[in-house]
Design a protein around this motif. Structure first.
Motif, short mmCIF file in Angstrom:
data_model
loop_
_atom_site.label_atom_id
_atom_site.label_comp_id
_atom_site.label_asym_id
_atom_site.label_seq_id
_atom_site.Cartn_x
_atom_site.Cartn_y
_atom_site.Cartn_z
N ASN A 190 0.77 -1.24 0.00
CA ASN A 190 0.00 0.00 0.00
C ASN A 190 0.81 1.30 0.00
O ASN A 190 0.24 2.39 -0.11
N LYS A 228 -10.40 7.94 -9.14
CA LYS A 228 -11.30 8.41 -8.09
C LYS A 228 -11.66 9.88 -8.28
O LYS A 228 -12.51 10.41 -7.59
N TYR A 285 -19.30 3.53 -1.98
CA TYR A 285 -19.30 3.95 -0.59
C TYR A 285 -18.15 3.26 0.14
O TYR A 285 -17.98 2.05 0.06
N THR A 310 -14.69 2.31 5.37
CA THR A 310 -13.52 2.72 6.13
C THR A 310 -13.51 4.25 6.27
O THR A 310 -13.26 4.78 7.34
N ASP A 335 -6.49 -4.73 -4.46
CA ASP A 335 -5.57 -5.12 -3.39
C ASP A 335 -6.30 -5.73 -2.19
O ASP A 335 -5.91 -6.77 -1.70
N PHE A 336 -7.38 -5.08 -1.75
CA PHE A 336 -8.12 -5.58 -0.59
C PHE A 336 -9.57 -5.84 -0.95
O PHE A 336 -10.15 -5.11 -1.74
N ALA A 371 -12.92 -5.95 1.29
CA ALA A 371 -13.48 -5.78 2.63
C ALA A 371 -15.01 -5.87 2.52
O ALA A 371 -15.59 -6.93 2.67
N GLY A 414 -16.57 -4.98 -0.32
CA GLY A 414 -16.86 -5.27 -1.73
C GLY A 414 -17.36 -4.10 -2.54
O GLY A 414 -17.72 -4.24 -3.71
N GLU A 415 -17.37 -2.91 -1.92
CA GLU A 415 -17.97 -1.76 -2.62
C GLU A 415 -17.14 -1.34 -3.83
O GLU A 415 -17.70 -1.02 -4.89
N ALA A 416 -15.82 -1.33 -3.69
CA ALA A 416 -14.98 -0.92 -4.83
C ALA A 416 -15.14 -1.91 -5.99
O ALA A 416 -15.34 -1.51 -7.14
#
Ligand code: G4P
Length: 199
Positions: free
Chosen positions: A27, A81, A97, A100, A125-126, A128, A130-132
């Protein structure tokens, strides 16, 4: 433990029961050799699925996505973004959304680089909430392209991201799946043994 799980145990830091810090290789500082291995592993897992493009999101998705693109021999597109001066017309966008950061961001990508004939692998990469990944899938679907799968470097399996993506019918492959985190230690889903960090 696989190569990534070992690296997480060696160099990661559990900041809380929900946040893992991997700034030394993913990161912030990026380890190119590790990224190359991740790219090769993603390519093995998705081989034979006819992928023509990889889609990720800035910033930490870019390194693993590029090495996956190198291994599969396909181009990599990263969603932004924020709109850039060169990214004006013909944009696809989605609202994402962040649990974090507790804010909604509009992510976008240019219509120029994806067509309805593409078979897309989403890399991040992560995983969490699942929003991205869901936002990326939404944009790919706006184009009419097919989502061949979702490749994740580190999945926090105790958060609902995978469930949400699988419910929508997407295939999810994660190289490391974390079952639980506690201060100073974590458990991988594939392992019964608890792994303790070497501080
Ligand atoms: P989601 O996309 O799965 O819904 O997750 P969330 O909103 O919680 O994630 C927001 C940001 O936080 C993403 O990065 C994501 O990669 C990151 N993140 C989530 N959980 C962790 C964690 O345990 N450790 C680390 N290191 N990052 C986590 P981002 O803000 O887009 O950052 P970047 O890609 O620009 O680096």
């Amino acid at each position: 433990m696989n190569f990534l799980e070992k690296r997480i145990v060696e160099d990661g830091q559990v900041l809380s029961s929900s946040v893992l810090k991997v700034d030394s290789f993913l990161n912030h500082q990026v380890d190119p050799e590790l990224m190359e291995k991740i790219g090769k592993e993603m390519a093995v897992r998705f081989q034979g699925t006819g992928i023509t493009k990889i889609v990720t999101i800035e910033s930490s998705g870019i390194a693993p996505a590029v090495f996956t693109g190198l291994s599969l021999g396909v181009p990599v597109i990263f969603a932004r973004k924020q709109k850039s001066v060169t990214l004006q017309d013909g944009l696809f966008s989605a609202e994402v959304y962040s649990f974090t950061k507790q804010q909604t961001n509009t992510i976008c990508l240019s219509a120029q680089f994806l067509t309805s004939g593409d078979r897309v692998l989403i890399i991040d990469d992560f995983l969490a909430y699942g929003e991205a990944a869901l936002g990326l899938c939404e944009m790919v679907q706006q184009v009419g392209a097919v989502i061949a799968g979702i490749g994740i470097v580190i999945e926090k399996s105790f958060q609902p991201g995978r469930q949400k993506l699988e419910k929508k019918g997407y295939r999810v492959e994660s190289i490391a799946r974390i079952q639980e985190m506690k201060e100073g230690s974590l458990t991988f889903l594939t392992n019964i043994k608890e792994e303790t960090f070497h501080e």
